[in-house]
Design a protein around this motif. Structure first.
Motif, PDB file in Angstrom:
ATOM      1  N   UNK A  14       0.837  -1.205   0.000  1.00 16.87           N
ATOM      2  CA  UNK A  14       0.000   0.000   0.000  1.00 16.87           C
ATOM      3  C   UNK A  14       0.871   1.254   0.000  1.00 16.87           C
ATOM      4  N   UNK A  15       1.975   1.238   0.784  1.00 19.09           N
ATOM      5  CA  UNK A  15       2.868   2.414   0.837  1.00 19.09           C
ATOM      6  C   UNK A  15       3.572   2.642  -0.502  1.00 19.09           C
ATOM      7  N   UNK A  16       3.958   1.590  -1.190  1.00 17.74           N
ATOM      8  CA  UNK A  16       4.729   1.715  -2.418  1.00 17.74           C
ATOM      9  C   UNK A  16       3.852   1.970  -3.658  1.00 17.74           C
ATOM     10  N   UNK A  17       2.574   1.708  -3.537  1.00 19.67           N
ATOM     11  CA  UNK A  17       1.695   1.846  -4.689  1.00 19.67           C
ATOM     12  C   UNK A  17       1.451   3.308  -5.038  1.00 19.67           C
ATOM     13  N   UNK A  18       1.494   3.655  -6.345  1.00 16.88           N
ATOM     14  CA  UNK A  18       1.164   5.023  -6.747  1.00 16.88           C
ATOM     15  C   UNK A  18      -0.326   5.321  -6.557  1.00 16.88           C
ATOM     16  N   UNK A  19      -1.149   4.277  -6.516  1.00 18.34           N
ATOM     17  CA  UNK A  19      -2.588   4.442  -6.317  1.00 18.34           C
ATOM     18  C   UNK A  19      -3.058   3.367  -5.338  1.00 18.34           C
ATOM     19  N   UNK A  20      -2.876   3.588  -4.032  1.00 22.07           N
ATOM     20  CA  UNK A  20      -3.191   2.562  -3.039  1.00 22.07           C
ATOM     21  C   UNK A  20      -4.663   2.131  -3.056  1.00 22.07           C
ATOM     22  N   UNK A  21      -5.558   3.063  -3.320  1.00 24.38           N
ATOM     23  CA  UNK A  21      -6.980   2.707  -3.330  1.00 24.38           C
ATOM     24  C   UNK A  21      -7.287   1.727  -4.463  1.00 24.38           C
ATOM     25  N   UNK A  22      -6.710   1.979  -5.635  1.00 25.68           N
ATOM     26  CA  UNK A  22      -6.921   1.090  -6.777  1.00 25.68           C
ATOM     27  C   UNK A  22      -6.312  -0.283  -6.498  1.00 25.68           C
ATOM     28  N   UNK A  23      -5.101  -0.302  -5.938  1.00 25.75           N
ATOM     29  CA  UNK A  23      -4.460  -1.572  -5.602  1.00 25.75           C
ATOM     30  C   UNK A  23      -5.287  -2.335  -4.578  1.00 25.75           C
ATOM     31  N   UNK A  24      -5.769  -1.635  -3.572  1.00 24.15           N
ATOM     32  CA  UNK A  24      -6.585  -2.275  -2.540  1.00 24.15           C
ATOM     33  C   UNK A  24      -7.853  -2.863  -3.157  1.00 24.15           C
ATOM     34  N   UNK A  25      -8.473  -2.114  -4.047  1.00 26.19           N
ATOM     35  CA  UNK A  25      -9.691  -2.586  -4.714  1.00 26.19           C
ATOM     36  C   UNK A  25      -9.408  -3.835  -5.537  1.00 26.19           C
ATOM     37  N   UNK A  26      -8.323  -3.786  -6.305  1.00 27.92           N
ATOM     38  CA  UNK A  26      -7.970  -4.945  -7.126  1.00 27.92           C
ATOM     39  C   UNK A  26      -7.651  -6.162  -6.261  1.00 27.92           C
ATOM     40  N   UNK A  27      -6.912  -5.950  -5.177  1.00 33.51           N
ATOM     41  CA  UNK A  27      -6.560  -7.069  -4.297  1.00 33.51           C
ATOM     42  C   UNK A  27      -7.807  -7.638  -3.610  1.00 33.51           C
ATOM     43  N   UNK A  28      -8.729  -6.762  -3.236  1.00 39.40           N
ATOM     44  CA  UNK A  28      -9.967  -7.248  -2.605  1.00 39.40           C
ATOM     45  C   UNK A  28     -10.810  -8.056  -3.578  1.00 39.40           C
ATOM     46  N   UNK A  29     -10.754  -7.683  -4.876  1.00 41.26           N
ATOM     47  CA  UNK A  29     -11.482  -8.467  -5.868  1.00 41.26           C
ATOM     48  C   UNK A  29     -10.886  -9.862  -6.005  1.00 41.26           C
ATOM     49  N   UNK A  30      -9.526  -9.936  -5.996  1.00 38.56           N
ATOM     50  CA  UNK A  30      -8.881 -11.229  -6.152  1.00 38.56           C
ATOM     51  C   UNK A  30      -8.870 -12.023  -4.850  1.00 38.56           C
ATOM     52  N   UNK A  31      -8.702 -11.317  -3.728  1.00 37.29           N
ATOM     53  CA  UNK A  31      -8.625 -11.967  -2.410  1.00 37.29           C
ATOM     54  C   UNK A  31      -9.567 -11.233  -1.466  1.00 37.29           C
ATOM     55  N   UNK A  32     -10.828 -11.645  -1.389  1.00 39.04           N
ATOM     56  CA  UNK A  32     -11.829 -10.904  -0.612  1.00 39.04           C
ATOM     57  C   UNK A  32     -11.446 -10.654   0.857  1.00 39.04           C
ATOM     58  N   UNK A  33     -10.699 -11.530   1.467  1.00 39.55           N
ATOM     59  CA  UNK A  33     -10.383 -11.343   2.896  1.00 39.55           C
ATOM     60  C   UNK A  33      -8.967 -10.832   3.114  1.00 39.55           C
ATOM     61  N   UNK A  34      -8.395 -10.126   2.160  1.00 42.42           N
ATOM     62  CA  UNK A  34      -7.000  -9.700   2.254  1.00 42.42           C
ATOM     63  C   UNK A  34      -6.756  -8.710   3.376  1.00 42.42           C
ATOM     64  N   UNK A  35      -7.681  -7.788   3.587  1.00 40.28           N
ATOM     65  CA  UNK A  35      -7.460  -6.784   4.625  1.00 40.28           C
ATOM     66  C   UNK A  35      -7.533  -7.400   6.010  1.00 40.28           C
ATOM     67  N   UNK A  36      -8.325  -8.464   6.172  1.00 41.78           N
ATOM     68  CA  UNK A  36      -8.401  -9.159   7.459  1.00 41.78           C
ATOM     69  C   UNK A  36      -7.122  -9.949   7.709  1.00 41.78           C
ATOM     70  N   UNK A  37      -6.531 -10.500   6.613  1.00 41.45           N
ATOM     71  CA  UNK A  37      -5.339 -11.319   6.760  1.00 41.45           C
ATOM     72  C   UNK A  37      -4.111 -10.463   7.023  1.00 41.45           C
ATOM     73  N   UNK A  38      -4.114  -9.244   6.482  1.00 39.80           N
ATOM     74  CA  UNK A  38      -2.997  -8.326   6.692  1.00 39.80           C
ATOM     75  C   UNK A  38      -1.701  -8.908   6.196  1.00 39.80           C
ATOM     76  N   UNK A  39      -0.802  -9.197   7.150  1.00 39.81           N
ATOM     77  CA  UNK A  39       0.524  -9.701   6.796  1.00 39.81           C
ATOM     78  C   UNK A  39       0.457 -11.136   6.287  1.00 39.81           C
ATOM     79  N   UNK A  40      -0.495 -11.919   6.767  1.00 39.73           N
ATOM     80  CA  UNK A  40      -0.604 -13.323   6.372  1.00 39.73           C
ATOM     81  C   UNK A  40      -1.334 -13.401   5.047  1.00 39.73           C
ATOM     82  N   UNK A  41      -0.582 -13.374   3.954  1.00 36.52           N
ATOM     83  CA  UNK A  41      -1.156 -13.329   2.608  1.00 36.52           C
ATOM     84  C   UNK A  41      -1.488 -14.726   2.149  1.00 36.52           C
ATOM     85  N   UNK A  42      -2.202 -14.803   1.037  1.00 38.35           N
ATOM     86  CA  UNK A  42      -2.629 -16.083   0.488  1.00 38.35           C
ATOM     87  C   UNK A  42      -1.439 -16.901   0.021  1.00 38.35           C
ATOM     88  N   UNK A  43      -1.698 -18.159  -0.188  1.00 35.95           N
ATOM     89  CA  UNK A  43      -0.636 -19.069  -0.609  1.00 35.95           C
ATOM     90  C   UNK A  43      -0.363 -18.923  -2.095  1.00 35.95           C
TER      91      UNK A  43
END
Length: 143
Positions: A14-43
Motif C-alpha cells: 500500500x505504501x509503495x503503490x502510486x494508487x493505493x486505493x486502486x491496488x486495494x480494490x484490485x486485491x480485494x477483488x482477487x482476495x476478498x479477505x486480504x485486509x483481514x489477513x494483513x501480513x498473512x497473505x494467500x498461498x
C-alpha cells in the motif's frame, strides 16, 4: 505478485503503490479477505489459481472478440441481403407497373379490333344490301 509470494507485506504494498486505493480494490477483488489477513497473505496456490483464471479470461476475451467479428460480418451480410431484397422489390414493382400498362394496352387493342370488326361487318352488310338492290334492278330491267 510480490505480495502474493510474501516478498513484501500488505502495508508495504500500500505504501509503495502510486494508487493505493486502486491496488486495494484490485486485491480485494482477487482476495476478498486480504485486509483481514494483513501480513498473512494467500498461498502461492491461490496465485496459481489467479493465473489460471486470467488465462481463462484471456481465452474468453479472445472468443468474445471472434464472436464480435462474426457478428459484424453477419450484420454486413444482412445489410447486403436487405439491399438486394429492396432492389428486387423495386424491380417487381416496376414489372407490375409494366404489366398493368400492357393490360391496359391490350384492352385498348381488343376494343379497337372489336370496333373495326363491327365497322367491317356494317360495310359488308351495306354492300350485301346494295348488291341485292342492284340484282333486283337488273332482274326487273331484264323483264
Amino acid at each position: 505478485a510480490l505480495l502474493v509470494h510474501g516478498t513484501i507485506s500488505y502495508a508495504e504494498a500500500m505504501r509503495q503503490s502510486p494508487d493505493p486505493e486502486d491496488l486495494s480494490l484490485k486485491l480485494r477483488k482477487m482476495f476478498p479477505s486480504i485486509e483481514e489477513q494483513g501480513e498473512d497473505m494467500t498461498s502461492t496456490a491461490d496465485f496459481s489459481e489467479i493465473l489460471e483464471l486470467q488465462q481463462f479470461r484471456k481465452l474468453y476475451e479472445e472468443q468474445e472478440e471472434r464472436h464480435r467479428i462474426k457478428l459484424a460480418e453477419d450484420e454486413a451480410k444482412l445489410t447486403e441481403l436487405a439491399m438486394a431484397v429492396k432492389q428486387r422489390d423495386e424491380q417487381i414493382e416496376r414489372l407490375n407497373q409494366k404489366v398493368v400498362e400492357q393490360a391496359a394496352n391490350l384492352e385498348k387493342a381488343q376494343n379497337e379490333v372489336m370496333r373495326i370488326q363491327r365497322d367491317s361487318q356494317d360495310k359488308v352488310d351495306k354492300l350485301s344490301d346494295r348488291i341485292k338492290e342492284l340484282n333486283q334492278r337488273l332482274m326487273s330491267d331484264a323483264r
